[in-house]
Design an enzyme around this catalytic site. Structure first.
Site: not given
Ligand code: B16
Ligand code: MG
Length: 211
Positions: A7, A9, A44, A47, A115, A117, A169
């Site tokens: 993962d 973030d 996790g 959006r 994400s 991003n 996490d």
């Molecule tokens: P984005 P991960 C997740 O990343 C984040 O933990 C979560 O808080 C967020 O809403 C999600 O990505 C979407 O992110 O807005 O950048 O597309 O923990 O799966 O790496």
């Molecule tokens: Mg995460």
């Protein structure tokens, strides 16, 4: 085990405070109460699902789909501006060196992140080349706890699910790993939930799990 799916973030890097600041700004603009505890529920989660959780506190007229898209875009713009502050110094030496050593030992490494991003973040922190494959919010239709993001990561690594382990996490991510037929390794405060027997007190503990 031949593959390890990470993962992003909360595991490789922490962008939690940026998500918080960006959602907080949007929530304040809309007069919605938002705090760290609500932010924790967004870990996790995709959006648009995160937006729905924040809107639980919204007292106004229900938003149309296009208004929701607009609010999510507003949040993402603030978030991306904040991400622009990230540099390779945001990755600890422990994470960088552990990833390199796992590769030296012959493991294939992938990112499995909800994400959209993820690639931008990896480029900012100089870790794009540390992974053999990237599966992220851009290549999935269903987000965690659906296993799609990890199933795709295993496919990209050309490994069967049972030869892959996932480092996570968030509860949604640990459930996604199990549903995908993979081992799950917990890191951070989610360890307290005892969802899996494999856990990392510190990132380099991976070197004990993967000889
Ligand atoms: P984005 P991960 C997740 O990343 C984040 O933990 C979560 O808080 C967020 O809403 C999600 O990505 C979407 O992110 O807005 O950048 O597309 O923990 O799966 O790496
Ligand atoms: Mg995460």
């Amino acid at each position: 085990m031949k593959g390890i799916i990470f993962d992003l973030d909360g595991v490789i890097v922490s962008t939690d405070q940026y998500h918080f600041q960006a959602w907080k700004q949007m929530a304040d603009n809309m007069g919605i109460y938002f705090d760290e505890e609500i932010n924790h529920r967004l870990r996790g989660v995709s959006r648009m699902e995160s937006l729905d959780i924040i809107l639980e506190r919204y007292q106004g007229t229900a938003l149309s789909e296009s208004e929701k898209e607009q609010r999510a875009a507003e949040k993402n713009q603030t978030y991306k501006e904040l991400l622009g502050n990230m540099t390779p110094d945001d990755v600890t030496a422990e994470v960088r060196e552990t990833l390199q050593e796992l590769r030296n030992r012959g493991y294939r490494l992938a990112i499995g992140s909800s994400s959209k991003n993820a690639k931008f973040i990896l480029a900012r922190i100089g870790l794009t080349d540390a992974f053999d494959a990237i599966s992220d919010g851009e290549n999935i239709s269903n987000s965690k706890p659906d296993p799609e993001v990890f199933v795709k990561a295993a496919e990209y690594l050309q490994l069967p699910a049972e030869e892959c382990a996932v480092v996570e996490d968030a509860e949604a991510g640990i459930q996604a790993a199990f549903r995908g037929g993979m081992k799950a390794i917990a890191i951070g405060s989610i360890r307290e939930a005892k969802l899996t027997e494999l856990e990392l007190v510190t990132f380099s503990d991976l070197l004990r799990i993967f000889p």
